[in-house]
Scaffold this active site. Structure first.
Site, PDB file in Angstrom:
ATOM      1  N   HIS A 138       8.006  -7.347  -3.425  1.00 15.30           N
ATOM      2  CA  HIS A 138       6.716  -7.865  -3.893  1.00 15.30           C
ATOM      3  C   HIS A 138       6.892  -9.229  -4.561  1.00 15.30           C
ATOM      4  O   HIS A 138       7.314  -9.300  -5.713  1.00 15.30           O
ATOM      5  CB  HIS A 138       6.107  -6.898  -4.915  1.00 15.30           C
ATOM      6  CG  HIS A 138       5.534  -5.685  -4.288  1.00 15.30           C
ATOM      7  ND1 HIS A 138       4.255  -5.637  -3.796  1.00 15.30           N
ATOM      8  CD2 HIS A 138       6.073  -4.464  -4.059  1.00 15.30           C
ATOM      9  CE1 HIS A 138       4.025  -4.434  -3.295  1.00 15.30           C
ATOM     10  NE2 HIS A 138       5.110  -3.712  -3.435  1.00 15.30           N
ATOM     11  N   ASP A 171     -19.144 -14.666 -19.754  1.00 17.22           N
ATOM     12  CA  ASP A 171     -19.670 -14.819 -18.398  1.00 17.22           C
ATOM     13  C   ASP A 171     -21.089 -15.401 -18.392  1.00 17.22           C
ATOM     14  O   ASP A 171     -21.370 -16.359 -17.665  1.00 17.22           O
ATOM     15  CB  ASP A 171     -19.647 -13.482 -17.647  1.00 17.22           C
ATOM     16  CG  ASP A 171     -18.248 -12.882 -17.619  1.00 17.22           C
ATOM     17  OD1 ASP A 171     -17.293 -13.650 -17.809  1.00 17.22           O
ATOM     18  OD2 ASP A 171     -18.127 -11.667 -17.433  1.00 17.22           O
ATOM     19  N   CYS A 190       5.553  -5.754   1.684  1.00 17.23           N
ATOM     20  CA  CYS A 190       5.801  -4.318   1.514  1.00 17.23           C
ATOM     21  C   CYS A 190       5.156  -3.536   2.669  1.00 17.23           C
ATOM     22  O   CYS A 190       5.594  -3.641   3.801  1.00 17.23           O
ATOM     23  CB  CYS A 190       5.291  -3.898   0.127  1.00 17.23           C
ATOM     24  SG  CYS A 190       5.468  -2.159  -0.211  1.00 17.23           S
ATOM     25  N   TYR A 191       4.094  -2.804   2.422  1.00 20.53           N
ATOM     26  CA  TYR A 191       3.436  -2.053   3.499  1.00 20.53           C
ATOM     27  C   TYR A 191       3.014  -2.981   4.635  1.00 20.53           C
ATOM     28  O   TYR A 191       3.143  -2.643   5.816  1.00 20.53           O
ATOM     29  CB  TYR A 191       2.222  -1.310   2.929  1.00 20.53           C
ATOM     30  CG  TYR A 191       1.490  -0.469   3.939  1.00 20.53           C
ATOM     31  CD1 TYR A 191       1.965   0.791   4.289  1.00 20.53           C
ATOM     32  CD2 TYR A 191       0.330  -0.940   4.555  1.00 20.53           C
ATOM     33  CE1 TYR A 191       1.301   1.564   5.224  1.00 20.53           C
ATOM     34  CE2 TYR A 191      -0.344  -0.179   5.496  1.00 20.53           C
ATOM     35  CZ  TYR A 191       0.145   1.078   5.829  1.00 20.53           C
ATOM     36  OH  TYR A 191      -0.510   1.834   6.754  1.00 20.53           O
ATOM     37  N   GLU A 197       4.631 -11.047  -5.742  1.00 25.29           N
ATOM     38  CA  GLU A 197       3.604 -11.293  -6.753  1.00 25.29           C
ATOM     39  C   GLU A 197       3.941 -10.732  -8.132  1.00 25.29           C
ATOM     40  O   GLU A 197       3.296 -11.082  -9.111  1.00 25.29           O
ATOM     41  CB  GLU A 197       2.250 -10.730  -6.267  1.00 25.29           C
ATOM     42  CG  GLU A 197       2.135  -9.210  -6.210  1.00 25.29           C
ATOM     43  CD  GLU A 197       2.683  -8.586  -4.921  1.00 25.29           C
ATOM     44  OE1 GLU A 197       3.567  -9.187  -4.301  1.00 25.29           O
ATOM     45  OE2 GLU A 197       2.244  -7.478  -4.563  1.00 25.29           O
ATOM     46  N   GLY A 255       0.862  -1.178   0.000  1.00 19.82           N
ATOM     47  CA  GLY A 255       0.000   0.000   0.000  1.00 19.82           C
ATOM     48  C   GLY A 255       0.892   1.220   0.000  1.00 19.82           C
ATOM     49  O   GLY A 255       2.074   1.126   0.351  1.00 19.82           O
ATOM     50  N   LYS A 283     -11.547 -13.716 -14.560  1.00 22.32           N
ATOM     51  CA  LYS A 283     -11.931 -14.022 -15.946  1.00 22.32           C
ATOM     52  C   LYS A 283     -11.256 -15.294 -16.489  1.00 22.32           C
ATOM     53  O   LYS A 283     -11.903 -16.122 -17.131  1.00 22.32           O
ATOM     54  CB  LYS A 283     -11.542 -12.828 -16.835  1.00 22.32           C
ATOM     55  CG  LYS A 283     -12.184 -12.841 -18.196  1.00 22.32           C
ATOM     56  CD  LYS A 283     -13.572 -12.327 -18.099  1.00 22.32           C
ATOM     57  CE  LYS A 283     -14.260 -12.165 -19.408  1.00 22.32           C
ATOM     58  NZ  LYS A 283     -15.566 -11.506 -19.230  1.00 22.32           N
TER      59      LYS A 283
END
Ligand code: XMP
Length: 511
Positions: free
Chosen positions: A169, A227, A83-84, A171, A56, A367
């Site tokens: 990070h 969808d 991180c944050y 990710e 963040g 998705k």
């Protein structure tokens, strides 16, 4: 939907929170993203097997900074701060957090400095991505340092309490060991077993839908998009003919699309399929209208009217099924009110249909997971991989007033463009591509005679979220083939141009 073992992601407003959730799910572990201010009771009720605190932008030491219920660290559930999240664990547990002396913003190199389950398998000098200028300058007791970069404490842990923090990070793809760290946390530390596949999801979802629906009747507005198609397939497997799908064919679909949707569902799925052939109705309402906003409004309004007419023919409806997916649902950011986007294609339907409850069986899915689920349920590839198509359809790809002839030009040229993109193997790298009929006519020559015909534009974009997009550098040979085929096969055009504008400043659609 019944919950499998799950990881809870508490969101502090980082830009990578959704990406993080997708990384966790790539390991076949179910996870949910929630705002950071959940109470410890709420967290307990969710019974997560692990908790991740995201990054963040805030300063963790500021009294106004977004925080979390510190009792969460005493639940005995493993926690990973990123991180944050890492800075916050340090700051709130009695460590010191300061603005970094040498700001290591962006690329840094990580080296493990002690034995740690979290960093097992991480090599020395491994590239990692850092995006916060604050660092942990002194550890809280009894945490230990397990990894460093040149300038900061990159990883810390209190293994006994199963609390972990990383400054980088894991990710993002620039972090070489990112997947290793996430995997170590999920399996080595949280002890998860994985195996949350779309086949499994389908099994539990079908069971749940059966339980919820009982003997009731379900109504679904089928657009032919991914969808709603996957929803139809799933609910059909659960309750068969108790499901009625109303497919409004407004005549603004691409070439053969109406028939393809009908063919995909009618013969192959156990459901009631109602095709509303209302092409003439929509054309008559759009006659003489050239303002883009007015065209959109008319189509939206008439769609709801037509749907209502067909829904009334069915009789009692107990459940309205909608294809809402997870990115529409995620409540994001610290201190923000829940931002929940209503499904734009069927927004007004709940007002005109009497029903008891809305069911949204794709609500927890991203998705790409919806696509996997569609394939697992036996939907054809072309439906599952369909590029997004706007609700107002070709009406916003014909500039100005719509006529049957203009629709023909756009439909035929679009079919050629799609065929050539497929032939060049570019289908999956271009996220949206279509033709647009402009309102401009130019002079040309054909068979030694002067022509005065329409200018047609090609549009092709690459994007991750459709909020921003870049125009695609399609090879000249492919553009050349598309252009010559359209000019020779589609009467009414004599000039093709290629749209080389990104979004912003342009939008993807022309209207
Ligand atoms: P723009 O043109 O705003 O489009 O850059 C972004 C994405 O949204 C699609 N789009 C729509 N989808 N109803 C929809 O369901 C609409 O009215 C609509 N307008 C645009 C567009 O195709 C692109 O994918």
């Amino acid at each position: 939907m019944k919950k499998p073992e799950m990881v809870l992601i508490l969101d502090f407003g980082g830009q990578h929170s959704q990406l993080l959730a997708r990384r966790v799910r790539e390991f076949e572990v179910y996870c949910e993203v929630h705002p950071c201010n959940l109470s410890v009771e709420q967290v307990k009720a969710m019974a997560p097997a692990g908790i991740i605190l995201t990054g963040g932008p805030a300063d963790a030491t500021s009294p106004a900074a977004p925080s979390f219920d510190l009792e969460i660290l005493n639940l005995g559930v493993p926690v990973l701060g990123i991180c944050y999240g890492h800075l916050l664990i340090a700051h709130l547990s009695g460590g010191r957090v300061e603005e970094g002396l040498a700001q290591e913003y962006g690329r840094a190199t990580l080296t493990p400095t002690a034995k740690s389950t979290l960093l097992e398998g991480v090599q020395e000098n491994s590239a990692c991505w850092i995006s916060h200028s604050f660092v942990v300058s002194s550890l809280p007791e009894p945490f230990v340092i397990t990894g460093r970069t040149d300038a900061c404490i990159a990883a810390m842990e209190n293994a006994e309490k199963r609390l972990y923090g990383v400054q980088f990070h894991p990710e993002v793809s620039h972090t070489e060991c990112g997947n290793t760290v996430i995997k170590n946390f999920l399996f080595g530390i949280c002890g998860l077993s994985g195996g949350w596949t779309m086949e499994k999801y389908a099994e539990t979802a079908i069971e749940e839908i059966r339980k919820t629906v009982g003997n009731g009747q379900v109504l679904l507005a089928l657009s032919g998009g991914v969808d709603s198609s996957v929803c139809a397939a799933l609910v059909s497997k659960a309750v068969g003919k108790q499901l009625t799908c109303v497919f409004v064919d407004h005549g603004l679909m691409r070439k053969d699309e109406g028939d393809e949707v009908e063919e995909a569902f009618k013969g192959h799925f156990d459901l009631n399929f109602l095709r509303a052939n209302e092409q003439a109705h929509f054309l008559s309402h759009l006659k003489g209208v050239s303002d883009p906003e007015q065209k959109r409004k008319i189509i939206g309004r008439e769609f709801i009217r037509v749907f209502e007419k067909y829904a009334k023919q069915i009789g009692t409806v107990d459940f309205l099924c909608q294809g809402t997916i997870y990115p529409d649902v995620i409540e994001s950011g610290p201190g923000q009110a829940a931002v929940i986007k209503s499904h734009h294609n069927v927004g007004g339907l709940p007002d005109v249909v009497n029903f008891r409850e809305i069911i949204e069986p794709l609500r927890p899915l991203f998705k790409d997971e919806v696509r996997k689920l569609g394939l697992a349920l036996g939907l054809p590839e072309h439906l599952v991989w369909r590029q997004p198509f706007p609700g107002p359809g070709l009406a916003i790809r014909v500039m100005g007033e719509i006529t049957e002839d203009k629709l023909r030009i756009v439909r035929e040229s679009d079919a050629i463009f799609r065929a050539e993109i497929a032939a060049a193997g570019l289908e999956k790298s271009i996220h949206q591509y279509f033709t647009v009929l402009t309102e401009t006519k130019t002079v040309g020559m054909m068979d030694n005679a002067r022509t005065f015909e329409n200018v047609l534009a090609l549009r092709a974009v690459a994007t991750t979220d459709f909020m921003t997009a870049d125009w695609v550098r399609i090879p000249y040979e492919v553009l050349d083939k598309v252009s010559s085929r359209i000019i020779s096969e589609v009467p009414g055009t004599n000039r093709i141009v290629y749209d080389i504008t990104s979004k912003p400043p342009a939008t993807i659609e022309w209207e």
